[in-house]
Design a protein around this motif. Sequence first.
Motif, PDB file in Angstrom:
ATOM      1  N   ARG A   1      63.005  26.025  27.276  1.00  0.00           N
ATOM      2  CA  ARG A   1      61.918  25.914  26.300  1.00  0.00           C
ATOM      3  C   ARG A   1      62.262  26.705  25.039  1.00  0.00           C
ATOM      4  O   ARG A   1      62.712  27.839  25.111  1.00  0.00           O
ATOM      5  CB  ARG A   1      60.603  26.417  26.894  1.00  0.00           C
ATOM      6  N   VAL A   2      62.000  26.086  23.903  1.00  0.00           N
ATOM      7  CA  VAL A   2      62.203  26.745  22.612  1.00  0.00           C
ATOM      8  C   VAL A   2      60.830  27.090  22.065  1.00  0.00           C
ATOM      9  O   VAL A   2      60.056  26.205  21.698  1.00  0.00           O
ATOM     10  CB  VAL A   2      62.955  25.838  21.626  1.00  0.00           C
ATOM     11  N   ILE A   3      60.526  28.369  22.019  1.00  0.00           N
ATOM     12  CA  ILE A   3      59.218  28.831  21.554  1.00  0.00           C
ATOM     13  C   ILE A   3      59.326  29.135  20.060  1.00  0.00           C
ATOM     14  O   ILE A   3      60.068  30.028  19.644  1.00  0.00           O
ATOM     15  CB  ILE A   3      58.758  30.088  22.313  1.00  0.00           C
ATOM     16  N   ALA A   4      58.600  28.387  19.261  1.00  0.00           N
ATOM     17  CA  ALA A   4      58.649  28.569  17.817  1.00  0.00           C
ATOM     18  C   ALA A   4      57.251  28.772  17.268  1.00  0.00           C
ATOM     19  O   ALA A   4      56.291  28.135  17.728  1.00  0.00           O
ATOM     20  CB  ALA A   4      59.308  27.358  17.151  1.00  0.00           C
ATOM     21  N   ALA A   5      57.134  29.659  16.284  1.00  0.00           N
ATOM     22  CA  ALA A   5      55.855  29.865  15.612  1.00  0.00           C
ATOM     23  C   ALA A   5      55.622  28.731  14.617  1.00  0.00           C
ATOM     24  O   ALA A   5      56.583  28.142  14.105  1.00  0.00           O
ATOM     25  CB  ALA A   5      55.861  31.213  14.891  1.00  0.00           C
ATOM     26  N   PRO A   6      54.371  28.421  14.325  1.00  0.00           N
ATOM     27  CA  PRO A   6      54.077  27.317  13.397  1.00  0.00           C
ATOM     28  C   PRO A   6      54.732  27.496  12.026  1.00  0.00           C
ATOM     29  O   PRO A   6      55.083  26.515  11.373  1.00  0.00           O
ATOM     30  CB  PRO A   6      52.550  27.349  13.300  1.00  0.00           C
ATOM     31  N   ASP A   7      54.887  28.754  11.584  1.00  0.00           N
ATOM     32  CA  ASP A   7      55.448  29.009  10.258  1.00  0.00           C
ATOM     33  C   ASP A   7      56.948  29.285  10.280  1.00  0.00           C
ATOM     34  O   ASP A   7      57.505  29.729   9.283  1.00  0.00           O
ATOM     35  CB  ASP A   7      54.724  30.193   9.605  1.00  0.00           C
ATOM     36  N   ASP A   8      57.601  29.066  11.415  1.00  0.00           N
ATOM     37  CA  ASP A   8      59.049  29.302  11.475  1.00  0.00           C
ATOM     38  C   ASP A   8      59.771  28.471  10.435  1.00  0.00           C
ATOM     39  O   ASP A   8      59.529  27.262  10.307  1.00  0.00           O
ATOM     40  CB  ASP A   8      59.597  28.938  12.862  1.00  0.00           C
ATOM     41  N   LEU A   9      60.662  29.131   9.694  1.00  0.00           N
ATOM     42  CA  LEU A   9      61.487  28.415   8.732  1.00  0.00           C
ATOM     43  C   LEU A   9      62.388  27.423   9.451  1.00  0.00           C
ATOM     44  O   LEU A   9      62.490  26.255   9.064  1.00  0.00           O
ATOM     45  CB  LEU A   9      62.325  29.416   7.930  1.00  0.00           C
ATOM     46  N   PHE A  10      63.035  27.866  10.514  1.00  0.00           N
ATOM     47  CA  PHE A  10      63.945  26.999  11.244  1.00  0.00           C
ATOM     48  C   PHE A  10      63.234  26.349  12.418  1.00  0.00           C
ATOM     49  O   PHE A  10      62.548  27.007  13.203  1.00  0.00           O
ATOM     50  CB  PHE A  10      65.178  27.785  11.699  1.00  0.00           C
TER      51      PHE A  10
END
Length: 505
Positions: free
Chosen positions: A434-443
Amino acid sequence: MKPVNNVVIVGGGTSGWMCAAAIARMAPPNASITLVESEAIGVIGVGEATIPPLLEFNQFLGLDEHEVLRECQGTYKLGIEFVDWLDLGKRYFHPFGFYGRDTPEFAFHQLWLRLRALSETGKAPAELAGDINDYNLCAMAARLGRFAQPQGGSDAILSTLRHAYHFDSMRYGQLLRRYAEQRGVRRVEGLVDSVQQHPDHGMIESVTLSDGQVLAGELFIDCSGFKSLLIEGAMNSEFIDWSRYLPCDRALALSTTGTGAPDPFTRATADNAGWRWRIPLQTRMGNGYVYSSAFADEDDVHRALLAGAEGEALGNPRPLRFRTGHRRLFWEKNCVAIGLAGGFIEPLESTSIHLAQIGIQRLINLWPGRGINAAEIAHYNRIMTADYERLRDFIVLHYSATQRRDTEFWRYVGHMKIPDTLASKLEIFRGSGRVIAAPDDLFTPHSWLAVMLGQGINPTHYDALVDRVPETALIQNMRHLKDAIGKTAAALPSHEAYLKRYCAA
């Protein structure tokens, strides 16, 4: 609260003129915008490679993409090739586009991870699970030296393309200067000699130039680069140093002649004490070596840069010094630091121009037209700090996840303690993919996936819910998708032909 009618930007270059152009585009009719810069001060100018969000900035200004590349001698960029980062002789590609097709239930890479598990037991053809980049149109097009604009609806393979630019950043700054001046921005030639602040609350009231000219305003924007004339010199905003995570603090930059058709990607090659960049423009090649002065001296780096550069040198290598980190307060009272004045994260993922861009965009979203608001300042500082920290983690990933132990530099970064936020993200990925990313992640999660897999971080398992997909359907769909992406990439025009047709310098 005093309304902001007079804006003073201290410093030009790419950041200063991006700021001036964007504010001129949005400012009310009664706003006065003044930019002070000196031709006696050189421009850093390492930002010749960019990332996709710059397209949004140019569209916001109403700039034509082909015209920008013509003016700036630019080329297209589909991603970054990393050479010798995982280990000597190993390479991988970080594409900007998307992998395969996500379904409403599953991320595409979870389907690919299951396919890989099936291939390891002989239940699926090995070639279908060999390289995840076979399912990424940007990666396949870059491999073939091809390029096209994204097209079609969300179901079209061509819609998965994403691109950025390589360009002459000084020319880009000049283009933005013309744009800003045509919209009323006043440029003043000069050097800031002193800063006048209110004796009670410390707000900046004016700056005095070396020729005695006084520039007054209600909002002052520091685009003075590493000098940080206002945010440090006047506001004393503390610098948060991240050199323990990112020890590179020097660079040598060199331009060489072009050596043929330009590739539609940047190359970053790991070296003994850092890494070398290769950025193809229409008329020349940008080269550089980013390194840590604690692990190498400039003479050795100079020799390595010249030995690894293609083409003939156009002058001598230009030395640059920097610190990785950021100001604790990007916005203090009526002073906002944009670009290098606010912070710097080494150019491994071509984010220098972007950090200026997000600082500008967030400032415009909180524009203090009716006066300075302390709550909005605090919000700006929180979200900018979060932006920098997420980007820091992404860059640290490239260094910390390495198998290289051949030099003192690589032994250091391979064993260093990493931020807890990054460690948690990697632990989750190792366990379940799983790749956990924040909504505002640039990448995007696709970018994190590319670098984690490329740096040898392989999940132990995939999402168990993917087992609901029948094996036969999975294999058939993946075979069809891989074939379609390969054929689509092969049918695209060459990058060189596209440039000649639409945006030849």
